[in-house]
Write a protein that holds these residues in place. Sequence first.
Motif, mmCIF file in Angstrom:
data_model
loop_
_atom_site.group_PDB
_atom_site.id
_atom_site.type_symbol
_atom_site.label_atom_id
_atom_site.label_comp_id
_atom_site.label_asym_id
_atom_site.label_seq_id
_atom_site.Cartn_x
_atom_site.Cartn_y
_atom_site.Cartn_z
ATOM 1 N N SER A 1 -1.330 2.315 -3.652
ATOM 2 C CA SER A 1 -2.554 3.108 -3.478
ATOM 3 C C SER A 1 -2.374 4.302 -2.531
ATOM 4 N N ASP A 2 -1.498 4.190 -1.517
ATOM 5 C CA ASP A 2 -1.284 5.324 -0.602
ATOM 6 C C ASP A 2 -0.777 6.565 -1.339
ATOM 7 N N ILE A 3 -0.036 6.367 -2.428
ATOM 8 C CA ILE A 3 0.472 7.516 -3.184
ATOM 9 C C ILE A 3 -0.167 7.587 -4.575
ATOM 10 N N GLY A 4 -1.281 6.871 -4.730
ATOM 11 C CA GLY A 4 -2.080 6.961 -5.962
ATOM 12 C C GLY A 4 -1.433 6.344 -7.193
ATOM 13 N N LEU A 5 -0.617 5.302 -6.996
ATOM 14 C CA LEU A 5 0.037 4.665 -8.143
ATOM 15 C C LEU A 5 -0.303 3.178 -8.210
ATOM 16 N N THR A 6 -0.204 2.619 -9.409
ATOM 17 C CA THR A 6 -0.273 1.160 -9.530
ATOM 18 C C THR A 6 1.148 0.645 -9.276
ATOM 19 N N PRO A 7 1.294 -0.655 -8.948
ATOM 20 C CA PRO A 7 2.653 -1.186 -8.767
ATOM 21 C C PRO A 7 3.535 -0.931 -10.002
ATOM 22 N N GLU A 8 2.938 -1.101 -11.190
ATOM 23 C CA GLU A 8 3.714 -0.893 -12.432
ATOM 24 C C GLU A 8 4.227 0.539 -12.504
ATOM 25 N N GLU A 9 3.338 1.506 -12.169
ATOM 26 C CA GLU A 9 3.732 2.922 -12.233
ATOM 27 C C GLU A 9 4.852 3.230 -11.241
ATOM 28 N N PHE A 10 4.711 2.662 -10.029
ATOM 29 C CA PHE A 10 5.744 2.927 -9.026
ATOM 30 C C PHE A 10 7.099 2.397 -9.487
ATOM 31 N N PHE A 11 7.114 1.143 -9.939
ATOM 32 C CA PHE A 11 8.409 0.536 -10.294
ATOM 33 C C PHE A 11 8.998 1.142 -11.570
ATOM 34 N N GLU A 12 8.124 1.669 -12.432
ATOM 35 C CA GLU A 12 8.624 2.382 -13.601
ATOM 36 C C GLU A 12 9.342 3.655 -13.157
ATOM 37 N N GLY A 13 8.696 4.389 -12.260
ATOM 38 C CA GLY A 13 9.294 5.617 -11.720
ATOM 39 C C GLY A 13 10.596 5.328 -10.988
ATOM 40 N N LEU A 14 10.601 4.216 -10.281
ATOM 41 C CA LEU A 14 11.794 3.820 -9.525
ATOM 42 C C LEU A 14 12.952 3.524 -10.484
ATOM 43 N N ALA A 15 12.637 2.813 -11.563
ATOM 44 C CA ALA A 15 13.679 2.479 -12.552
ATOM 45 C C ALA A 15 14.215 3.742 -13.216
ATOM 46 N N GLU A 16 13.336 4.755 -13.350
ATOM 47 C CA GLU A 16 13.770 6.023 -13.949
ATOM 48 C C GLU A 16 14.562 6.871 -12.960
ATOM 49 N N PHE A 49 0.829 -1.209 0.000
ATOM 50 C CA PHE A 49 0.000 0.000 0.000
ATOM 51 C C PHE A 49 0.865 1.262 0.000
ATOM 52 N N HIS A 50 2.004 1.214 0.729
ATOM 53 C CA HIS A 50 2.835 2.420 0.883
ATOM 54 C C HIS A 50 3.367 2.970 -0.422
ATOM 55 N N PHE A 51 3.654 2.063 -1.371
ATOM 56 C CA PHE A 51 4.194 2.578 -2.638
ATOM 57 C C PHE A 51 3.222 2.391 -3.794
#
Length: 379
Positions: free
Chosen positions: A273-288, A269-271
């Motif tokens: 829905s809590d920050i309004g992202l899907t898991p894919e979106e979060f990990f994409e941002g992380l990779a960037e 949840f922390h990375f």
Amino acid sequence: MEELRPTITERRRQTRNKMYRYIYDAEVPVSKQQISTSMGYSLPTVHQNIAELLDAGLIRPGEVQKSTGGRPAVGYTIDETVRFAVGISVSATQLRFLATDVRQNELAYKLVPLSSSEGEKIGEQIAKELESFFEEHELDQKKVLGVGITFPGVIDQEKDVIVLSPTLRIKDISLSAVRRPIRFPVFIENDSTSGGAAEWLGLTLKEREEDFVYLFLENGIGGAVFIDGHPYLGSEGRSGEFGHMCIVPGGRKCNCGKLGCLEAYCSAFHFTSDIGLTPEEFFEGLAEGKESHLALWEENLNYLSIAINNLRMAFDCNVILGGFVSAFLEPYLPALRQKCAARNPFENRADYIKLGKYPTKAGMRGVAWHFMEEFINGI
Ligand SMILES: [Zn+2]
């Protein structure tokens, strides 16, 4: 003499069962001669049992490939289509259905939103969705061995209740109420225990000799301890509730009401829905290399490494990571291993951390296997 017969029959049944398992484990077709040589049975015994298994539709002929070339010999392999089972995962928001055959091949899958988390209502929704699941995927209902259902919570099989599920925010739900509306045999199990079972099945025969701890990483965090291929459940069936190990005394409030649990720090949840992202979106941002993502992820890995190192200290065996988060973990595995090794006074590597083979479907595969195992044992 009458009472001796069952014993003789049982011995013969065991021979047939061993032969079926041999053919099952071989994965490629095996000839009668191979079976006879490897298992030490006479050719007439092999012949008789093969005939019985063929008649029952449990095995089918196949070609044995010879390494030396030449004409392929006739061999036998199991017929994996003869039966199937359904694994269903109940989570806070979804119901997921997976049908698998005797070889654990995936036949069909579907996902629907969960409409209510009341026991009876869950059972009713499952019963209704099963009908359309079979129909949509043209699955022959006569071949269904049973329906396995996983819940993210503590299950007491003896008292027949889901004792507590912080993820679903329910407690004391009768398993019979869930079972009642479903017209197939039903088996209900904790999601992480089932997930661990699927990962165990995914290991090679050699790898299965080692015990392991399974750590399930999703919005909720759970786990299981597998010893000699079986889950160690504990005296209250709560073994492996790793999400509620305290890793920060007096820390953040957890879903369970206590402070500082692993789940309060490493829930997905922390990375997401809590920050309004899907898991894919979060990990994409992380990779960037997005800074806010990096900070959040670094914190997550730090807390996760405390838990994993504690599991290593307690069990001294491999730790297999599962759950949907594990599907994204590969690039971060070296960093996670380094953090774990740095906490460990006995070893400077953490190669014991492995990624599971079935990040998103382990629970369903494992709970469906319950019926398959019963079926194979009964042959
Ligand atoms: Zn907790």
